[in-house]
Design a protein around this motif. Structure first.
Motif, PDB file in Angstrom:
ATOM      1  N   ARG A  26       0.824  -1.209   0.000  1.00  0.00           N
ATOM      2  CA  ARG A  26       0.000   0.000   0.000  1.00  0.00           C
ATOM      3  C   ARG A  26       0.860   1.262   0.000  1.00  0.00           C
ATOM      4  NH1 ARG A  26      -4.002  -0.630   4.897  1.00  0.00           N
ATOM      5  NH2 ARG A  26      -4.590   1.467   4.184  1.00  0.00           N
ATOM      6  N   ALA A  27       2.007   1.195   0.660  1.00  0.00           N
ATOM      7  CA  ALA A  27       2.888   2.358   0.716  1.00  0.00           C
ATOM      8  C   ALA A  27       3.555   2.647  -0.625  1.00  0.00           C
ATOM      9  CB  ALA A  27       3.967   2.140   1.781  1.00  0.00           C
ATOM     10  N   GLN A  28       3.529   1.702  -1.542  1.00  0.00           N
ATOM     11  CA  GLN A  28       4.186   1.883  -2.829  1.00  0.00           C
ATOM     12  C   GLN A  28       3.296   2.542  -3.880  1.00  0.00           C
ATOM     13  OE1 GLN A  28       5.330  -2.223  -3.454  1.00  0.00           O
ATOM     14  NE2 GLN A  28       7.453  -1.809  -2.880  1.00  0.00           N
ATOM     15  N   TRP A  29       2.004   2.701  -3.621  1.00  0.00           N
ATOM     16  CA  TRP A  29       1.129   3.360  -4.585  1.00  0.00           C
ATOM     17  C   TRP A  29       1.402   4.862  -4.558  1.00  0.00           C
ATOM     18  CZ3 TRP A  29      -3.422   0.662  -1.768  1.00  0.00           C
ATOM     19  CH2 TRP A  29      -3.399  -0.707  -2.067  1.00  0.00           C
ATOM     20  N   PRO A  30       1.611   5.485  -5.696  1.00  0.00           N
ATOM     21  CA  PRO A  30       1.921   6.917  -5.699  1.00  0.00           C
ATOM     22  C   PRO A  30       0.727   7.747  -5.271  1.00  0.00           C
ATOM     23  CG  PRO A  30       1.615   6.106  -7.938  1.00  0.00           C
ATOM     24  CD  PRO A  30       1.607   4.901  -7.045  1.00  0.00           C
ATOM     25  N   PRO A  31       0.952   8.835  -4.541  1.00  0.00           N
ATOM     26  CA  PRO A  31      -0.157   9.694  -4.105  1.00  0.00           C
ATOM     27  C   PRO A  31      -0.624  10.607  -5.223  1.00  0.00           C
ATOM     28  CG  PRO A  31       1.916  10.595  -3.337  1.00  0.00           C
ATOM     29  CD  PRO A  31       2.251   9.290  -4.010  1.00  0.00           C
ATOM     30  N   ALA A  32      -1.819  11.149  -5.051  1.00  0.00           N
ATOM     31  CA  ALA A  32      -2.354  12.107  -6.019  1.00  0.00           C
ATOM     32  C   ALA A  32      -1.570  13.410  -5.928  1.00  0.00           C
ATOM     33  CB  ALA A  32      -3.829  12.366  -5.733  1.00  0.00           C
ATOM     34  N   GLY A  33      -1.423  14.078  -7.078  1.00  0.00           N
ATOM     35  CA  GLY A  33      -0.759  15.371  -7.094  1.00  0.00           C
ATOM     36  C   GLY A  33       0.751  15.296  -7.050  1.00  0.00           C
ATOM     37  N   ALA A  34       1.326  14.069  -7.065  1.00  0.00           N
ATOM     38  CA  ALA A  34       2.774  13.897  -7.042  1.00  0.00           C
ATOM     39  C   ALA A  34       3.207  13.275  -8.358  1.00  0.00           C
ATOM     40  CB  ALA A  34       3.178  13.004  -5.868  1.00  0.00           C
ATOM     41  N   PRO A  35       4.504  13.301  -8.652  1.00  0.00           N
ATOM     42  CA  PRO A  35       4.959  12.596  -9.861  1.00  0.00           C
ATOM     43  C   PRO A  35       4.494  11.157  -9.840  1.00  0.00           C
ATOM     44  CG  PRO A  35       6.736  13.920  -8.919  1.00  0.00           C
ATOM     45  CD  PRO A  35       5.594  13.971  -7.932  1.00  0.00           C
ATOM     46  N   ALA A  36       4.124  10.647 -11.006  1.00  0.00           N
ATOM     47  CA  ALA A  36       3.520   9.320 -11.089  1.00  0.00           C
ATOM     48  C   ALA A  36       4.461   8.241 -10.576  1.00  0.00           C
ATOM     49  CB  ALA A  36       3.123   9.021 -12.531  1.00  0.00           C
ATOM     50  N   VAL A  37       5.775   8.410 -10.784  1.00  0.00           N
ATOM     51  CA  VAL A  37       6.711   7.373 -10.379  1.00  0.00           C
ATOM     52  C   VAL A  37       7.930   8.013  -9.728  1.00  0.00           C
ATOM     53  CG1 VAL A  37       5.988   5.780 -12.200  1.00  0.00           C
ATOM     54  CG2 VAL A  37       7.826   7.404 -12.647  1.00  0.00           C
ATOM     55  N   ARG A  38       8.636   7.211  -8.944  1.00  0.00           N
ATOM     56  CA  ARG A  38       9.897   7.667  -8.367  1.00  0.00           C
ATOM     57  C   ARG A  38      10.975   7.617  -9.439  1.00  0.00           C
ATOM     58  NH1 ARG A  38      10.922   3.996  -3.290  1.00  0.00           N
ATOM     59  NH2 ARG A  38      12.471   5.579  -2.780  1.00  0.00           N
ATOM     60  N   GLY A  39      11.898   8.564  -9.370  1.00  0.00           N
ATOM     61  CA  GLY A  39      12.963   8.614 -10.350  1.00  0.00           C
ATOM     62  C   GLY A  39      13.979   7.500 -10.145  1.00  0.00           C
ATOM     63  N   ARG A  40      14.752   7.239 -11.202  1.00  0.00           N
ATOM     64  CA  ARG A  40      15.751   6.173 -11.155  1.00  0.00           C
ATOM     65  C   ARG A  40      16.772   6.426 -10.047  1.00  0.00           C
ATOM     66  NH1 ARG A  40      20.714   5.307 -13.807  1.00  0.00           N
ATOM     67  NH2 ARG A  40      21.174   3.099 -14.214  1.00  0.00           N
ATOM     68  N   ALA A  41      17.191   7.678  -9.872  1.00  0.00           N
ATOM     69  CA  ALA A  41      18.181   7.990  -8.836  1.00  0.00           C
ATOM     70  C   ALA A  41      17.644   7.660  -7.441  1.00  0.00           C
ATOM     71  CB  ALA A  41      18.580   9.461  -8.919  1.00  0.00           C
ATOM     72  N   ASP A  42      16.371   7.964  -7.201  1.00  0.00           N
ATOM     73  CA  ASP A  42      15.769   7.646  -5.900  1.00  0.00           C
ATOM     74  C   ASP A  42      15.718   6.138  -5.669  1.00  0.00           C
ATOM     75  OD1 ASP A  42      15.394  10.302  -5.301  1.00  0.00           O
ATOM     76  OD2 ASP A  42      13.331  10.359  -6.039  1.00  0.00           O
ATOM     77  N   LEU A  43      15.378   5.395  -6.723  1.00  0.00           N
ATOM     78  CA  LEU A  43      15.313   3.940  -6.589  1.00  0.00           C
ATOM     79  C   LEU A  43      16.694   3.360  -6.277  1.00  0.00           C
ATOM     80  CD1 LEU A  43      12.954   3.015  -9.578  1.00  0.00           C
ATOM     81  CD2 LEU A  43      12.337   3.413  -7.183  1.00  0.00           C
ATOM     82  N   ILE A  44      17.714   3.856  -6.966  1.00  0.00           N
ATOM     83  CA  ILE A  44      19.073   3.349  -6.742  1.00  0.00           C
ATOM     84  C   ILE A  44      19.530   3.665  -5.323  1.00  0.00           C
ATOM     85  CG2 ILE A  44      21.483   3.652  -7.412  1.00  0.00           C
ATOM     86  CD1 ILE A  44      20.544   3.960 -10.290  1.00  0.00           C
ATOM     87  N   ALA A  45      19.242   4.872  -4.840  1.00  0.00           N
ATOM     88  CA  ALA A  45      19.626   5.237  -3.472  1.00  0.00           C
ATOM     89  C   ALA A  45      18.938   4.334  -2.457  1.00  0.00           C
ATOM     90  CB  ALA A  45      19.277   6.702  -3.213  1.00  0.00           C
ATOM     91  N   ASP A  46      17.667   4.055  -2.683  1.00  0.00           N
ATOM     92  CA  ASP A  46      16.915   3.182  -1.780  1.00  0.00           C
ATOM     93  C   ASP A  46      17.499   1.773  -1.799  1.00  0.00           C
ATOM     94  OD1 ASP A  46      14.315   3.168  -0.134  1.00  0.00           O
ATOM     95  OD2 ASP A  46      14.082   1.392  -1.388  1.00  0.00           O
ATOM     96  N   ALA A  47      17.852   1.276  -2.981  1.00  0.00           N
ATOM     97  CA  ALA A  47      18.400  -0.075  -3.101  1.00  0.00           C
ATOM     98  C   ALA A  47      19.740  -0.195  -2.395  1.00  0.00           C
ATOM     99  CB  ALA A  47      18.542  -0.450  -4.577  1.00  0.00           C
ATOM    100  N   HIS A  48      20.568   0.845  -2.481  1.00  0.00           N
ATOM    101  CA  HIS A  48      21.878   0.796  -1.822  1.00  0.00           C
ATOM    102  C   HIS A  48      21.742   0.807  -0.295  1.00  0.00           C
ATOM    103  CE1 HIS A  48      24.561   0.612  -5.181  1.00  0.00           C
ATOM    104  NE2 HIS A  48      24.044   1.698  -5.754  1.00  0.00           N
ATOM    105  N   GLU A  49      20.623   1.328   0.199  1.00  0.00           N
ATOM    106  CA  GLU A  49      20.370   1.217   1.635  1.00  0.00           C
ATOM    107  C   GLU A  49      20.202  -0.247   2.036  1.00  0.00           C
ATOM    108  OE1 GLU A  49      17.102   3.644   2.812  1.00  0.00           O
ATOM    109  OE2 GLU A  49      18.081   5.529   2.259  1.00  0.00           O
ATOM    110  N   HIS A  50      19.615  -1.048   1.145  1.00  0.00           N
ATOM    111  CA  HIS A  50      19.465  -2.478   1.428  1.00  0.00           C
ATOM    112  C   HIS A  50      20.828  -3.155   1.556  1.00  0.00           C
ATOM    113  CE1 HIS A  50      15.302  -2.301  -0.723  1.00  0.00           C
ATOM    114  NE2 HIS A  50      15.197  -1.997   0.545  1.00  0.00           N
ATOM    115  N   THR A  51      21.719  -2.887   0.604  1.00  0.00           N
ATOM    116  CA  THR A  51      23.030  -3.539   0.642  1.00  0.00           C
ATOM    117  C   THR A  51      23.843  -3.064   1.837  1.00  0.00           C
ATOM    118  OG1 THR A  51      23.927  -1.865  -0.882  1.00  0.00           O
ATOM    119  CG2 THR A  51      23.065  -3.887  -1.850  1.00  0.00           C
ATOM    120  N   ALA A  52      23.756  -1.760   2.161  1.00  0.00           N
ATOM    121  CA  ALA A  52      24.486  -1.250   3.326  1.00  0.00           C
ATOM    122  C   ALA A  52      23.946  -1.865   4.612  1.00  0.00           C
ATOM    123  CB  ALA A  52      24.383   0.277   3.374  1.00  0.00           C
TER     124      ALA A  52
END
Length: 275
Positions: free
Chosen positions: A224-250
């Motif tokens: 449920r937390a992954q559905w984009p909210p209204a009034g915001a960009p439809a998707v997260r940018g590639r840079a944001d996704l990569i930063a989030d993924a590197h938090e997993h590895t760290a």
């Protein structure tokens, strides 16, 4: 996955998203019809009433009804997965109304499995029923996302910190493929692909607690937390996704090393920035 702009006749119309190319059709096999013919003959030939109802007799085996039900459930599950992907990718836009016949035409199936999948999404809070029109994608604001992040943190953070103290390093090392999969998914730039890999990593971590209910509830909140909210960009940018993924590895590196201070800091940052 975008629905057709036109609804099927006789079911009511609603606004639909713009079509974006043909999707692979999901075909529903026709149910076996031989049983109906045999039962009709049974009535005319004076066979027992049970045979006419399709019940087991010595002269005729029961028709394979369970097989047809399994196939229908499989189609409904495929449609549900596709609709969830469309929610994450922003193809199903908040506030828009989509009809089951139009979506069914998009998938190459009848409206029934689409309607059943949409009803499941309604239970999950992703859509709401609009009588005689279809289903409206729920418009969610920043407050709801913040509340979901808070609840996820209340559930997952204490468990993760407990696991950090009790799970041996070799068990954490076994989760390396899940963390690396999130990095590859983030590099693709596809939010739906990343969302699936992200949930798989968190599910693998929480599964170490041995509590199936925890995994199920946390997974539902995460989705449920992954559905984009209204009034915001439809998707997260590639840079944001990569930063989030590197938090997993760290985080995984810290868990393997048994560095609880780093684990606490990384977990706090990760859930503050949820999803």
């Amino acid at each position: 996955m975008r629905p057709s702009a036109q609804d099927a006749a006789g079911t009511g119309t609603g606004r639909t998203g713009t079509s974006a190319g043909a999707a692979r059709p999901v075909r529903v096999p026709a149910p076996p019809g031989a049983g109906d013919t045999d039962r009709a003959r049974a009535r005319g030939a004076g066979e027992p009433v049970g045979a006419a109802r399709g019940e087991h007799t010595h002269s005729e085996p029961p028709p394979p009804r369970p097989r047809a039900l399994v196939q229908r459930s499989s189609v409904r599950g495929q449609v549900l997965d596709a609709l969830r992907t469309a929610l994450v990718s922003g193809e199903l836009r908040p506030g828009e109304v989509y009809s089951a016949p139009a979506l069914g035409e998009r998938f190459g199936v009848s409206a029934t499995p689409v309607r059943e999948a949409m009803q499941q999404l309604a239970l999950e809070g992703a859509v709401e029923v609009v009588p005689n029109r279809g289903f409206r994608v729920v418009e969610r604001g920043d407050r709801e996302l913040a509340e979901l992040a808070e609840v996820r943190a209340l559930i997952e953070v204490p468990v993760m910190l407990r696991l950090a103290r009790t799970v041996p390093a070799e068990r954490w090392a076994e989760l390396r493929p899940f963390a690396e999969a999130t990095v590859r998914a983030a590099s693709s730039g596809c939010p739906a692909t990343y969302a699936e890999a992200d949930r798989a990593f968190h599910r693998a971590v929480l599964a170490l607690a041995g509590n199936d209910q925890l995994v199920r509830i946390a997974g539902d909140l995460h989705r449920r937390a992954q559905w984009p909210p209204a009034g915001a960009p439809a998707v997260r940018g590639r840079a944001d996704l990569i930063a989030d993924a590197h938090e997993h590895t760290a985080l995984l590196d810290a868990l393997i090393a048994g560095d609880l201070d780093v684990v606490r800091a990384l977990v706090g940052e990760h859930y503050t920035g949820a999803p």
